[in-house]
Design an enzyme around this catalytic site. Sequence first.
Site, PDB file in Angstrom:
ATOM      1  N   TYR A 186       0.833  -1.203   0.000  1.00  0.00           N
ATOM      2  CA  TYR A 186       0.000   0.000   0.000  1.00  0.00           C
ATOM      3  C   TYR A 186       0.872   1.258   0.000  1.00  0.00           C
ATOM      4  O   TYR A 186       0.668   2.177  -0.794  1.00  0.00           O
ATOM      5  CB  TYR A 186      -0.937  -0.019   1.209  1.00  0.00           C
ATOM      6  CG  TYR A 186      -1.767   1.230   1.360  1.00  0.00           C
ATOM      7  CD1 TYR A 186      -2.741   1.555   0.418  1.00  0.00           C
ATOM      8  CD2 TYR A 186      -1.585   2.079   2.439  1.00  0.00           C
ATOM      9  CE1 TYR A 186      -3.505   2.701   0.551  1.00  0.00           C
ATOM     10  CE2 TYR A 186      -2.342   3.224   2.578  1.00  0.00           C
ATOM     11  CZ  TYR A 186      -3.301   3.534   1.629  1.00  0.00           C
ATOM     12  OH  TYR A 186      -4.043   4.665   1.764  1.00  0.00           O
TER      13      TYR A 186
ATOM     14  N   LYS B   6       1.473   4.292  -3.066  1.00  0.00           N
ATOM     15  CA  LYS B   6       1.355   5.746  -2.903  1.00  0.00           C
ATOM     16  C   LYS B   6       2.644   6.447  -3.329  1.00  0.00           C
ATOM     17  O   LYS B   6       2.610   7.466  -4.010  1.00  0.00           O
ATOM     18  CB  LYS B   6       0.987   6.083  -1.464  1.00  0.00           C
ATOM     19  CG  LYS B   6      -0.423   5.615  -1.139  1.00  0.00           C
ATOM     20  CD  LYS B   6      -0.998   5.921   0.215  1.00  0.00           C
ATOM     21  CE  LYS B   6      -0.215   6.508   1.282  1.00  0.00           C
ATOM     22  NZ  LYS B   6      -0.939   6.777   2.510  1.00  0.00           N
TER      23      LYS B   6
ATOM     24  N   ASN C 214      -5.028   9.631   7.849  1.00  0.00           N
ATOM     25  CA  ASN C 214      -6.127   8.674   7.862  1.00  0.00           C
ATOM     26  C   ASN C 214      -7.448   9.427   7.765  1.00  0.00           C
ATOM     27  O   ASN C 214      -7.906  10.020   8.746  1.00  0.00           O
ATOM     28  CB  ASN C 214      -6.086   7.825   9.131  1.00  0.00           C
ATOM     29  CG  ASN C 214      -4.913   6.884   9.127  1.00  0.00           C
ATOM     30  OD1 ASN C 214      -3.773   7.300   8.987  1.00  0.00           O
ATOM     31  ND2 ASN C 214      -5.183   5.612   9.284  1.00  0.00           N
TER      32      ASN C 214
ATOM     33  N   ARG D 110       0.630  -5.769  13.240  1.00  0.00           N
ATOM     34  CA  ARG D 110       0.791  -6.611  12.052  1.00  0.00           C
ATOM     35  C   ARG D 110       2.070  -6.255  11.300  1.00  0.00           C
ATOM     36  O   ARG D 110       2.507  -5.100  11.310  1.00  0.00           O
ATOM     37  CB  ARG D 110      -0.393  -6.427  11.102  1.00  0.00           C
ATOM     38  CG  ARG D 110      -1.687  -6.948  11.646  1.00  0.00           C
ATOM     39  CD  ARG D 110      -2.798  -6.753  10.667  1.00  0.00           C
ATOM     40  NE  ARG D 110      -3.210  -5.353  10.669  1.00  0.00           N
ATOM     41  CZ  ARG D 110      -4.335  -4.900  10.164  1.00  0.00           C
ATOM     42  NH1 ARG D 110      -5.180  -5.729   9.599  1.00  0.00           N
ATOM     43  NH2 ARG D 110      -4.640  -3.626  10.213  1.00  0.00           N
TER      44      ARG D 110
END
Length: 184
Positions: free
Chosen positions: A19, A23, A48, A141
């Site tokens: 991801y 970008k 966000n 994660r």
Amino acid sequence: TPTYLPVDEEHRIKPISPYGASKAAAEWYLATLTEGKDLNFTILRLANVYGPRQGTQKRSGIISILITSFIKGEKVKLYDPHGSTRDYVFVDDVVDALIKSIDGGNRMILNISSGIETKTISIYENIRKYIKGDIIIEPLRKGEIRRIYLNNSLAKEQLDWYPKTDLDEGIRKTFEFFKAWKVN
């Protein structure tokens, strides 16, 4: 992973996830495409973004996921909620920044953010003012950064843009939208 906080537009870019790489690739593509040409642009690096109508699928945004999952009576996994932080900016403030950037800049890159570092557990606690719900705490994660928030001073200077919606108000508006939407 940031080497300093808040992250400004000059901070090195070194993605640790697909991801993030996508970008960065878009920025590098634009720079390459316009190299040596008289083309101006403005890149807005968004924190966000959250608010009404946000997606509710996994990885679409913790605020909408928590709210809609709690409405449905589901538990939600939070990854390192006491240590991980993010910068949350309300969708209306992002739209305002987009409108203000329409005229474009001279190859400007601007952070659009609240400029506030917020722990994930604080998001959960704020949402619990409106609806009860249970979480499952998991470790961070792989491919996720632990802490980040953005310095938005250049956007304030260049666009005369300021985030107007604080997190409490934004979460309230988002909750009211999803409550009225009657999530299934």
